[in-house]
Design an enzyme around this catalytic site. Structure first.
Site, PDB file in Angstrom:
ATOM      1  N   LYS A 107      91.596  -5.864  -2.132  1.00 57.95           N
ATOM      2  CA  LYS A 107      90.738  -5.196  -3.125  1.00 57.95           C
ATOM      3  C   LYS A 107      90.506  -3.761  -2.676  1.00 57.95           C
ATOM      4  CE  LYS A 107      86.548  -4.018  -3.727  1.00 57.95           C
ATOM      5  NZ  LYS A 107      86.677  -2.828  -4.587  1.00 57.95           N
TER       6      LYS A 107
ATOM      7  N   GLU B  38      85.636  -2.793  10.334  1.00 54.69           N
ATOM      8  CA  GLU B  38      85.724  -1.391  10.782  1.00 54.69           C
ATOM      9  C   GLU B  38      84.673  -0.631   9.997  1.00 54.69           C
ATOM     10  OE1 GLU B  38      87.576  -0.081  13.050  1.00 54.69           O
ATOM     11  OE2 GLU B  38      89.244  -1.476  13.336  1.00 54.69           O
TER      12      GLU B  38
ATOM     13  N   CYS C  12      85.501   8.005   9.170  1.00 53.32           N
ATOM     14  CA  CYS C  12      84.634   7.199  10.042  1.00 53.32           C
ATOM     15  C   CYS C  12      84.642   7.686  11.483  1.00 53.32           C
ATOM     16  CB  CYS C  12      85.081   5.749   9.978  1.00 53.32           C
ATOM     17  SG  CYS C  12      86.809   5.558  10.383  1.00 53.32           S
TER      18      CYS C  12
HETATM   19  P1  NDP Z   1      81.437   0.658   1.085  1.00 54.16           P
HETATM   20  O1  NDP Z   1      81.089  -0.177   2.244  1.00 54.16           O
HETATM   21  O2  NDP Z   1      80.447   0.872   0.026  1.00 54.16           O
HETATM   22  O3  NDP Z   1      82.744   0.092   0.320  1.00 54.16           O
HETATM   23  C1  NDP Z   1      83.891  -0.308   0.989  1.00 54.16           C
HETATM   24  C2  NDP Z   1      84.580  -1.381   0.187  1.00 54.16           C
HETATM   25  O4  NDP Z   1      83.733  -2.529   0.137  1.00 54.16           O
HETATM   26  C3  NDP Z   1      84.848  -0.988  -1.265  1.00 54.16           C
HETATM   27  O5  NDP Z   1      86.080  -1.529  -1.667  1.00 54.16           O
HETATM   28  C4  NDP Z   1      83.680  -1.630  -1.998  1.00 54.16           C
HETATM   29  O6  NDP Z   1      83.929  -1.874  -3.360  1.00 54.16           O
HETATM   30  C5  NDP Z   1      83.557  -2.928  -1.227  1.00 54.16           C
HETATM   31  N1  NDP Z   1      82.269  -3.599  -1.392  1.00 54.16           N
HETATM   32  C6  NDP Z   1      81.080  -3.057  -1.773  1.00 54.16           C
HETATM   33  N2  NDP Z   1      80.133  -4.019  -1.815  1.00 54.16           N
HETATM   34  C7  NDP Z   1      80.718  -5.182  -1.460  1.00 54.16           C
HETATM   35  C8  NDP Z   1      80.261  -6.535  -1.303  1.00 54.16           C
HETATM   36  N3  NDP Z   1      79.001  -6.874  -1.530  1.00 54.16           N
HETATM   37  N4  NDP Z   1      81.138  -7.472  -0.906  1.00 54.16           N
HETATM   38  C9  NDP Z   1      82.426  -7.149  -0.652  1.00 54.16           C
HETATM   39  N5  NDP Z   1      82.923  -5.903  -0.803  1.00 54.16           N
HETATM   40  C10 NDP Z   1      82.079  -4.920  -1.186  1.00 54.16           C
HETATM   41  O7  NDP Z   1      81.951   1.991   1.744  1.00 54.16           O
HETATM   42  P2  NDP Z   1      82.501   3.276   1.037  1.00 54.16           P
HETATM   43  O8  NDP Z   1      83.653   2.910   0.187  1.00 54.16           O
HETATM   44  O9  NDP Z   1      81.363   3.957   0.382  1.00 54.16           O
HETATM   45  O10 NDP Z   1      83.037   4.123   2.314  1.00 54.16           O
HETATM   46  C11 NDP Z   1      82.207   4.859   3.091  1.00 54.16           C
HETATM   47  C12 NDP Z   1      81.720   4.073   4.291  1.00 54.16           C
HETATM   48  O11 NDP Z   1      82.789   3.363   4.900  1.00 54.16           O
HETATM   49  C13 NDP Z   1      81.172   4.963   5.377  1.00 54.16           C
HETATM   50  O12 NDP Z   1      80.034   4.416   5.947  1.00 54.16           O
HETATM   51  C14 NDP Z   1      82.299   5.012   6.435  1.00 54.16           C
HETATM   52  O13 NDP Z   1      81.959   5.278   7.728  1.00 54.16           O
HETATM   53  C15 NDP Z   1      82.872   3.668   6.323  1.00 54.16           C
HETATM   54  N6  NDP Z   1      84.282   3.724   6.735  1.00 54.16           N
HETATM   55  C16 NDP Z   1      84.636   3.213   7.948  1.00 54.16           C
HETATM   56  C17 NDP Z   1      85.909   3.299   8.414  1.00 54.16           C
HETATM   57  C18 NDP Z   1      86.322   2.689   9.724  1.00 54.16           C
HETATM   58  O14 NDP Z   1      87.507   2.608  10.022  1.00 54.16           O
HETATM   59  N7  NDP Z   1      85.395   2.247  10.545  1.00 54.16           N
HETATM   60  C19 NDP Z   1      86.945   3.963   7.621  1.00 54.16           C
HETATM   61  C20 NDP Z   1      86.490   4.445   6.358  1.00 54.16           C
HETATM   62  C21 NDP Z   1      85.200   4.330   5.946  1.00 54.16           C
HETATM   63  P3  NDP Z   1      83.661  -0.768  -4.506  1.00 54.16           P
HETATM   64  O15 NDP Z   1      85.000  -0.527  -5.065  1.00 54.16           O
HETATM   65  O16 NDP Z   1      82.749  -1.398  -5.508  1.00 54.16           O
HETATM   66  O17 NDP Z   1      83.051   0.422  -3.861  1.00 54.16           O
END
Ligand code: NDP
Length: 499
Positions: free
Chosen positions: A194, A270, A304
């Site tokens: 997803k 991650e 990140c």
């Molecule tokens: P989110 O955590 O909001 O979203 C990440 C993914 O999770 C999206 O596909 C989102 O769907 C999905 N999601 C949201 N809610 C749920 C749920 N309840 N259950 C399952 N899946 C869900 O992060 P962002 O996309 O806003 O990215 C930014 C954040 O991610 C920052 O905090 C950043 O640090 C972190 N990040 C970490 C990385 C790493 O390697 N450690 C790399 C990149 C980002 P939807 O399409 O609806 O948004």
């Protein structure tokens, strides 16, 4: 629908109907909603995608479950590697389309997108293709109680864990998709992915490429839609054996709970970061200054592993700041299709609002605005690279992940590594970090004291398909990349033969 200078192949992709990829075919699914996909540089709708449901997830998981026991399992390991190698070659062949889609969807500069497609698309797949026929078990030299000494053999076999549910963010969409797909498939697992609603296009293009490469139906599936619907259904699914998630710490915690409460599926998380960049007076300015800029502002700071907490020795702090501000004059902000641009737009109006609210918080809390601080232009979600000095550890801009182009600077005036490490570790996160000095003994000592999954010396965030990457503390569970990144997709079976 877009004025961007894109190829006919990219335009043709945008113009078609965007469905879900289940069992090797594009299907409309059962949802009745569509999601507008917006170019963050122009705010134009560039295409629309179907938003999926829990029923679509059920169909995709069923296809993945059949393939993990059927067509994919039947393929000898070396043949699996060859199919993945072909997938890598075809990613290379589609580099321009994938890169253009990434710029339109995510906003990053084209050159960055091309580099990512090659290095974290094709090369990443190639790296894991090479592992397929090297996943080995062990022989164990023991005789269990019922086995006569010398008359038994105990061995272990590494087996695919099963169906993987992968959930990815929008900040580096193709890299995120590939770093879930490649190790899953190399391990013999199948996957339901997803992508983030905000930037799903390259993940979908990868499905076409997978088909062309001969990856059997059901091995790679993509269901688009909301995290709260599609992501939640994957996390809770009884037939998904593992969740691989990249995103925010809060959503990671929700997914970990869902994984535990459903079928105790394994989870790799991650999550966020707020990484320290520690600079001593003897650092080499020639590499340090571009290194600080890249660490903080690469991908507009939506990264990140970004080094957004700069800890610099008091003796050189002003000199470093002046040099960084000078270097940023060349970091042009604008549309990623402009070859001079190094800072594209943020992903959305909401993200720009969040980043601007942190900039306001920095000002209100008394930090010194050294440069930037403004949104740019009337169209597109642009924010200038911004630096705050005189930051203190209780300020929000020091403690919280901003996920935008904002660098916070604190100074230290000591040689005591314990004290410096305490400042570096003053965060709930522990993902990346770097130490800049010519004194290699000091560097190694400090690296050992910094509680992060990756700490580099005289460079920041040195990522490569072969180097394990992942977070300590609230930056996550487990590691991706490298041989370690294959482990979470495998389970061990022990067998004793008495003869
Ligand atoms: P989110 O955590 O909001 O979203 C990440 C993914 O999770 C999206 O596909 C989102 O769907 C999905 N999601 C949201 N809610 C749920 C749920 N309840 N259950 C399952 N899946 C869900 O992060 P962002 O996309 O806003 O990215 C930014 C954040 O991610 C920052 O905090 C950043 O640090 C972190 N990040 C970490 C990385 C790493 O390697 N450690 C790399 C990149 C980002 P939807 O399409 O609806 O948004």
């Amino acid at each position: 629908m877009t004025a961007a200078p894109i190829s006919a192949a990219t335009q043709a992709f945008l113009d078609r109907e965007h469905k879900h990829f289940i069992n090797g075919e594009w299907v409309s699914g059962t949802g009745d909603k569509v999601i507008d996909i917006i170019n963050p540089a122009t705010e134009e709708v560039i295409t629309r995608i179907n938003s999926g449901t829990a029923e679509d997830v059920d169909a995709a998981v069923a296809a993945a479950n059949a393939a993990v026991k059927g067509s994919w399992a039947a393929l000898p390991a070396r043949e699996r590697g060859k199919v993945l190698s072909k997938f890598a070659d075809l990613i290379d062949a589609n580099l321009q389309t994938l890169a253009e889609l990434e710029v339109l969807d995510n906003g990053q500069p084209l050159m960055m997108a091309q580099y990512t497609v090659a290095g974290f698309g094709a090369d990443f797949v190639r790296y894991y293709a090479g592992w397929c026929d090297k996943i080995e078990g062990q022989t164990i030299p023991v005789s269990p109680a019922e086995a006569p000494a010398g008359g038994s053999l105990t061995y272990t076999k590494r087996e695919p864990i099963g169906v993987v549910g992968a959930i990815t963010p929008w900040n580096a969409p193709i890299a995120m998709a590939i770093l879930k797909i490649a190790p899953s498939l190399a391990a013999g697992c199948t996957i339901v992915l997803k992508p983030a609603e905000l930037a799903p296009l390259t993940a979908m293009k990868l499905c076409d490429i997978a088909n062309e490469a001969g990856i059997p139906p059901g091995v790679l599936n993509v269901v688009n839609g909301a995290g709260s619907v599609v992501g939640a259904a994957l996390s809770e699914h009884q037939d998904v054996q593992k969740i691989s998630f990249t995103g925010s710490t809060g959503v990671g915690q929700t997914i970990a709970k869902a994984a535990a409460d459903s079928n105790l599926k394994k989870a790799t998380l991650e999550l966020g970061g707020k990484s320290p960049v520690v600079v001593f007076p003897d650092a080499n300015f020639e590499t340090l200054i571009p290194g600080i800029c890249r660490a903080a502002f690469f991908l507009q700071g939506q990264n990140c592993m970004a080094g957004t907490r700069l800890l610099v020795h008091k003796d050189i702090a002003e000199q470093v700041l002046e040099a960084v501000v000078g270097a940023l004059a060349f970091w042009k902000v604008g549309n990623g299709f402009d070859p001079e641009v190094l800072i594209g737009p943020l992903i959305s109006a909401k993200q720009r609002e969040t980043v601007m609210s942190y900039i306001e918080a920095g000002k209100e809390e008394g930090a010194r605005l050294v440069t930037g601080g403004n949104a740019v232009g009337d169209k597109g979600y642009f924010v200038e690279p911004t630096i705050f000095a005189d930051v203190t550890s209780e300020m929000r801009i020091w403690q919280e992940e901003i996920f935008g182009p904002v660098l916070s600077v604190m100074t230290f005036d000591t040689d005591d590594l314990d004290e410096i490490a305490k400042m570096a570790n003053d965060s709930i996160y522990g993902l990346s970090g770097s130490v800049w000095t010519q004194d290699i003994s000091r560097a190694h000592k400090l690296v050992q004291m910094i509680d992060s999954g990756q700490v580099s010396i005289n460079c920041h965030a040195a990522v490569d398909p072969a180097i394990p990457f992942g977070g300590n503390k609230m930056s996550g569970w487990g590691r991706e990349f490298g041989k370690e990144g294959l482990e979470p997709f495998l389970k061990t079976k022990s067998t004793t033969v008495v003869y």
